[in-house]
Design a protein around this motif. Structure first.
Motif, PDB file in Angstrom:
ATOM      1  N   ARG A 133      33.072  34.682  56.291  1.00 18.24           N
ATOM      2  CA  ARG A 133      32.491  35.874  55.642  1.00 18.24           C
ATOM      3  C   ARG A 133      33.234  37.139  56.078  1.00 18.24           C
ATOM      4  NH1 ARG A 133      31.333  34.214  51.593  1.00 18.24           N
ATOM      5  NH2 ARG A 133      29.475  33.068  51.144  1.00 18.24           N
ATOM      6  N   GLN A 134      33.743  37.166  57.293  1.00 16.20           N
ATOM      7  CA  GLN A 134      34.514  38.314  57.767  1.00 16.20           C
ATOM      8  C   GLN A 134      35.914  38.314  57.168  1.00 16.20           C
ATOM      9  OE1 GLN A 134      34.359  37.825  62.001  1.00 16.20           O
ATOM     10  NE2 GLN A 134      32.336  38.750  62.179  1.00 16.20           N
ATOM     11  N   GLU A 143      35.325  37.939  52.297  1.00 12.47           N
ATOM     12  CA  GLU A 143      33.906  38.205  52.090  1.00 12.47           C
ATOM     13  C   GLU A 143      33.317  37.511  50.871  1.00 12.47           C
ATOM     14  OE1 GLU A 143      33.051  42.376  52.180  1.00 12.47           O
ATOM     15  OE2 GLU A 143      34.443  42.682  53.838  1.00 12.47           O
TER      16      GLU A 143
END
Length: 166
Positions: free
Chosen positions: A85-86, A89
């Motif tokens: 997700r980092q 995204e």
């Protein structure tokens, strides 16, 4: 089967522009099965059998979707989910796990997964869920961050804060 041709195994060869699915799973029989199901559905597939390999392949190949097991070596699926997700995204992530109780499903969805499939799964249901998630998330995305958990370093690749030099 629809009129789409069979996808290729990207661990063997990367020559196509079809949608890419990264399978993160440590059980080799399950990896083989998932690759076959996805290839028959017209996707190109690549796999990673541990957390570090998953992050490397996600950064290198920029998959269109990730199928993520939660119980894998070196870094569990929960950590991988956070790092993915980092890094990217908007990449859709579907958890495919033997942890099938409602608390785990809810935790996975709250942590950012787009869907959750409990093992054992039905092959056709899995391929249709992948297609459905891709239909909903068919938006352009780009690699925004590189994460190196071993050395606790992150590189932000976004162009927002950069000033042009003339």
């Amino acid at each position: 089967m629809d009129s789409m041709a069979i996808g290729i195994d990207l661990d063997e060869l990367d020559i196509s522009q079809r949608r890419r699915v990264l399978v993160v799973e440590d059980e080799l029989d399950t990896v083989f099965l998932l690759k076959q199901v996805l290839r028959m559905a017209g996707f190109n597939v690549l796999s990673a059998t541990n957390g570090r390999e998953a992050l490397l392949k996600a950064a290198e190949q920029e998959p269109d979707l990730v199928l993520l097991d939660l119980m894998i070596p070196e870094m569990d699926g929960w950590e991988i989910l956070v790092h993915l997700r980092q890094m990217i995204e908007k990449v859709p992530i579907i958890i495919v796990s033997a942890l099938g109780n409602k608390e785990d499903v809810i935790k996975g969805l709250q942590a950012g997964a787009d869907d959750y499939i409990s093992k054992p799964f039905h092959n056709t249901e899995l391929s249709e869920r992948v297609k459905a998630v891709l239909r909903r998330t068919n938006k352009p995305r780009e690699l925004s961050r590189l994460v190196f958990p071993d050395i606790e370093m992150e590189l932000d690749l976004s162009m927002q804060d950069r000033k042009s030099v003339v």
